[in-house]
Design a protein around this motif. Structure first.
Motif, PDB file in Angstrom:
ATOM      1  N   PHE A   1     -33.411  89.205  24.351  1.00 57.08           N
ATOM      2  CA  PHE A   1     -33.747  88.701  25.674  1.00 57.08           C
ATOM      3  C   PHE A   1     -32.910  87.445  25.912  1.00 57.08           C
ATOM      4  N   ASP A   2     -33.055  86.867  27.086  1.00 57.85           N
ATOM      5  CA  ASP A   2     -32.512  85.530  27.301  1.00 57.85           C
ATOM      6  C   ASP A   2     -33.620  84.632  27.827  1.00 57.85           C
ATOM      7  N   VAL A   3     -33.342  83.348  27.918  1.00 63.45           N
ATOM      8  CA  VAL A   3     -34.383  82.375  28.241  1.00 63.45           C
ATOM      9  C   VAL A   3     -34.856  82.460  29.686  1.00 63.45           C
ATOM     10  N   ASN A   4     -34.257  83.331  30.482  1.00 62.59           N
ATOM     11  CA  ASN A   4     -34.720  83.518  31.850  1.00 62.59           C
ATOM     12  C   ASN A   4     -35.825  84.568  31.954  1.00 62.59           C
ATOM     13  N   HIS A   5     -36.121  85.273  30.852  1.00 63.71           N
ATOM     14  CA  HIS A   5     -37.226  86.219  30.843  1.00 63.71           C
ATOM     15  C   HIS A   5     -38.559  85.482  30.748  1.00 63.71           C
ATOM     16  N   ARG A   6     -39.620  86.134  31.213  1.00 61.97           N
ATOM     17  CA  ARG A   6     -40.959  85.560  31.124  1.00 61.97           C
ATOM     18  C   ARG A   6     -41.627  86.022  29.835  1.00 61.97           C
ATOM     19  N   ALA A   7     -42.465  85.158  29.286  1.00 66.17           N
ATOM     20  CA  ALA A   7     -43.080  85.430  27.986  1.00 66.17           C
ATOM     21  C   ALA A   7     -43.887  86.724  28.004  1.00 66.17           C
ATOM     22  N   ASN A   8     -44.690  86.970  29.047  1.00 61.45           N
ATOM     23  CA  ASN A   8     -45.495  88.194  29.111  1.00 61.45           C
ATOM     24  C   ASN A   8     -44.617  89.438  29.082  1.00 61.45           C
ATOM     25  N   ASP A   9     -43.505  89.386  29.805  1.00 64.82           N
ATOM     26  CA  ASP A   9     -42.604  90.541  29.853  1.00 64.82           C
ATOM     27  C   ASP A   9     -41.950  90.777  28.496  1.00 64.82           C
ATOM     28  N   ILE A  10     -41.592  89.692  27.814  1.00 61.71           N
ATOM     29  CA  ILE A  10     -40.997  89.815  26.479  1.00 61.71           C
ATOM     30  C   ILE A  10     -41.974  90.483  25.523  1.00 61.71           C
ATOM     31  N   VAL A  11     -43.215  90.020  25.547  1.00 60.77           N
ATOM     32  CA  VAL A  11     -44.230  90.586  24.652  1.00 60.77           C
ATOM     33  C   VAL A  11     -44.455  92.064  24.960  1.00 60.77           C
ATOM     34  N   GLU A  12     -44.470  92.424  26.228  1.00 62.51           N
ATOM     35  CA  GLU A  12     -44.665  93.823  26.605  1.00 62.51           C
ATOM     36  C   GLU A  12     -43.582  94.719  26.004  1.00 62.51           C
ATOM     37  N   VAL A  13     -42.339  94.297  26.121  1.00 61.91           N
ATOM     38  CA  VAL A  13     -41.229  95.103  25.603  1.00 61.91           C
ATOM     39  C   VAL A  13     -41.282  95.177  24.081  1.00 61.91           C
ATOM     40  N   LEU A  14     -41.594  94.057  23.428  1.00 60.59           N
ATOM     41  CA  LEU A  14     -41.666  94.059  21.965  1.00 60.59           C
ATOM     42  C   LEU A  14     -42.753  95.009  21.474  1.00 60.59           C
ATOM     43  N   LEU A  15     -43.919  94.956  22.089  1.00 60.37           N
ATOM     44  CA  LEU A  15     -45.029  95.778  21.629  1.00 60.37           C
ATOM     45  C   LEU A  15     -44.863  97.240  22.004  1.00 60.37           C
ATOM     46  N   ALA A  16     -44.019  97.526  22.996  1.00 65.55           N
ATOM     47  CA  ALA A  16     -43.768  98.917  23.372  1.00 65.55           C
ATOM     48  C   ALA A  16     -43.123  99.688  22.228  1.00 65.55           C
ATOM     49  N   ARG A  17     -42.493  98.988  21.301  1.00 59.84           N
ATOM     50  CA  ARG A  17     -41.910  99.626  20.117  1.00 59.84           C
ATOM     51  C   ARG A  17     -42.965  99.944  19.057  1.00 59.84           C
ATOM     52  N   ARG A  18     -44.183  99.476  19.278  1.00 58.57           N
ATOM     53  CA  ARG A  18     -45.301  99.646  18.343  1.00 58.57           C
ATOM     54  C   ARG A  18     -44.916  99.204  16.918  1.00 58.57           C
ATOM     55  N   PRO A  19     -44.410  97.981  16.801  1.00 53.65           N
ATOM     56  CA  PRO A  19     -43.938  97.519  15.488  1.00 53.65           C
ATOM     57  C   PRO A  19     -45.079  97.078  14.573  1.00 53.65           C
ATOM     58  N   LYS A  20     -44.788  97.077  13.290  1.00 55.66           N
ATOM     59  CA  LYS A  20     -45.669  96.443  12.319  1.00 55.66           C
ATOM     60  C   LYS A  20     -45.221  95.009  12.047  1.00 55.66           C
ATOM     61  N   ILE A  21     -43.899  94.780  12.214  1.00 53.18           N
ATOM     62  CA  ILE A  21     -43.327  93.455  11.958  1.00 53.18           C
ATOM     63  C   ILE A  21     -42.431  93.075  13.118  1.00 53.18           C
ATOM     64  N   ILE A  22     -42.551  91.844  13.592  1.00 55.16           N
ATOM     65  CA  ILE A  22     -41.616  91.283  14.568  1.00 55.16           C
ATOM     66  C   ILE A  22     -40.979  90.050  13.941  1.00 55.16           C
ATOM     67  N   GLY A  23     -39.661  90.075  13.815  1.00 55.42           N
ATOM     68  CA  GLY A  23     -38.914  88.917  13.334  1.00 55.42           C
ATOM     69  C   GLY A  23     -38.310  88.194  14.521  1.00 55.42           C
TER      70      GLY A  23
END
Length: 521
Positions: free
Chosen positions: A46-68
């Motif tokens: 992402f870049d710093v112009n994204h909103r935190a809620n939107d970032i979290v949505e995209v990250l969790l859409a991958r259904r990860p066990k680990i986020i680095g």
């Protein structure tokens, strides 16, 4: 692709880049060195112009066990918000932090407390180790996990992880070495000892593959590219032998180290192919000694003269405002000295208190007061007041707009052309400009041209017609055809000359007749 339709990945590596064009080099190293877990991981940037809620949505859409998550000075606040949201809506996901911002003073940072683990130092191999432990149910007992300094020869290089979109649209970062032998107290690189190099044959083979894929712009992140003469010469010879029009290579150089062996090869590159970033930081010898920066100023000046007179290298030189013991007058003298040396860009940076750097030892004696929020810029010290630091912030911004941008390459120099001090003259312009418009951002290019014209003609008394034409020469060089309003009355002669010239060239008028169309003063 919609965030709702992304393929599942157990390990998601992410960061918030300062701009879209910046590709996260560190994440690519981590993914390249996941070993057997590599196919179970991916990078989501992402870049710093994204909103935190939107970032979290995209990250969790991958259904990860680990986020680095890579945390840096430019994304620290937004990253903290992302982590807080992640741990509230998906507490079962393991969040692992890394990066320079969380490698020091971890106990003082809320983001470190919110995350599950923090890897400090170079995590190229340690991240994979922690992921294996988490995925096998043997999670580490301690939150803070120091990474041993990896041997570069043991690392898988990450360059195949630049995809076609990266190559087409983003800066491609490469490194031939890590670390720095110098001890400048404001810089995290002073903690990276010893200097380690990638085996040159291995590195050049990777560079060859990138060139074959069409990469034209390379940015070397080595802190001291010209430290090892044999290595730097080998890389430059490699780049020159494969040079094609449009290739561009950026290197960070030690300014007082340019032996004949390097000069010879540098002088063979065509203009615009090389850019050297040289960190001078200060010309005050006492200040330089105080912050443990070793620099030979006479040799530096000689190297600048060689680069400007005998090569086509673009020089980007850095100075820092606010170093302990340097006042406005001292900085101004150094700035004038640098202007005389003629680099194409002078970056005026404000001192930052990076976490972990030993610059803090001067806090009490020099009354160093920093902003507590990223990027931790100096607010004032014993020799520079808050008001002076504010003036210098505006000076830096206005210099970027008028000089470093290249938009007014010739006309901006009129600001100090009749002054003994470029610094003093430009500071007067900067103060005037702020009084006129009251802001430093969101200024249209046409407005900048009109401000420059007004200052040069009304404040400095320069002749209007020639000044307007010189400004417009710069203005239209970038392919612009519109005419700023204040310049228009003085550009009529240019239009007539241009029409007459075109007609004469087309055989419509004899040259003698074409000349009669030109208005006289």
């Amino acid at each position: 692709m919609s965030a709702l339709h992304l393929a599942r990945m157990e390990i998601v590596l992410s960061t918030l880049n300062a701009k879209y064009i910046h590709a996260a080099f560190g994440l690519r190293y981590l993914l390249a060195n996941l070993g057997e877990l590599r196919e179970r991981g991916c990078i989501v940037e992402f870049d710093v112009n994204h909103r935190a809620n939107d970032i979290v949505e995209v990250l969790l859409a991958r259904r990860p066990k680990i986020i680095g998550l890579g945390v840096y000075i430019w994304n620290a606040q937004l990253s903290a918000e992302v982590v807080e949201i992640l741990k509230r809506v998906a507490p079962e996901v393991t969040v692992i932090l890394g990066g320079p911002e969380v490698s020091f003073e971890t106990e003082q940072q809320g983001i470190c407390q919110a995350a599950d683990y923090v890897i400090t130092g170079e995590a190229d191999l340690k991240f994979a180790e922690v992921c294996r432990a988490v995925l096998t149910g043997k999670a580490p007992a301690k939150k803070i996990i120091p990474a041993e300094l990896p041997e570069l020869e043991k690392l898988a290089l990450p360059y195949d992880l630049y995809d076609d979109k990266d190559i087409a649209n983003r800066i491609i970062y490469v490194e031939a070495s890590r670390g720095c032998p110098f001890t400048c107290e404001f810089c995290l690189s002073s903690l990276d000892v010893p200097v380690r190099a990638v085996r040159i044959e291995k590195f050049l083979a990777a560079l060859e593959r990138l060139l074959d894929r069409g990469v034209k712009h390379f940015k070397f992140v080595d802190r001291t590219f010209n430290l090892n003469l044999n290595t730097s010469r080998a890389i430059l010879e490699f780049c020159l032998a494969r040079y094609q029009p449009g290739h561009f290579f950026h290197f960070e150089m030690i300014p007082d180290r340019l032996p004949n062996g390097l000069r010879e090869i540098i002088s063979k590159f065509p203009p615009g192919a090389l850019q050297f970033e040289v960190g001078i930081q200060t010309f005050n010898a006492d200040v330089s000694a105080r912050i443990k920066r070793r620099q030979n100023y006479d040799r530096l000046a000689e190297n600048f003269r060689f680069l400007r007179r005998e090569t086509g290298v673009h020089i980007h030189a850095d100075l820092i405002v606010g170093l302990p013991g340097e006042d406005m007058a001292s900085f101004g003298r150094g700035f004038d000295r640098l202007v005389e040396l003629g680099p194409q860009e002078i970056q005026v940076g404000i001192l930052k208190r990076l976490r972990g750097t030993p610059i803090v030892r001067h806090d009490a004696e020099w009354q160093m007061k920093y902003n507590p929020l990223p990027p931790y810029e100096l607010l004032s010290n014993r020799t520079m007041t808050f008001e002076e630091m504010q003036k210098m912030r505006r000076f830096s911004r206005h210099w970027d707009l008028m000089v470093n941008s290249g938009n007014f390459a010739q006309s901006a120099r009129l600001i100090w052309s009749k002054s003994e001090s470029a610094f003093g003259a430009f500071m007067q312009f900067s103060d005037w400009m702020y009084e006129e418009i009251g802001r430093n951002h969101g200024i249209a290019l046409g407005t900048l041209a009109e401000l420059l014209f007004t200052y040069l003609t009304q404040e400095l008394g320069l002749e209007a017609r020639s000044t307007a034409n010189l400004i417009y020469d710069d203005y239209e060089r970038g392919g612009r055809s519109d005419k700023p309003v204040l310049l228009r009355p003085y550009l009529e002669e240019r239009v007539v000359n241009r029409v007459a010239g075109r007609e004469a060239a087309a055989g419509m008028l004899p040259k003698r007749q074409a000349g009669h169309l030109v208005k006289s003063d």
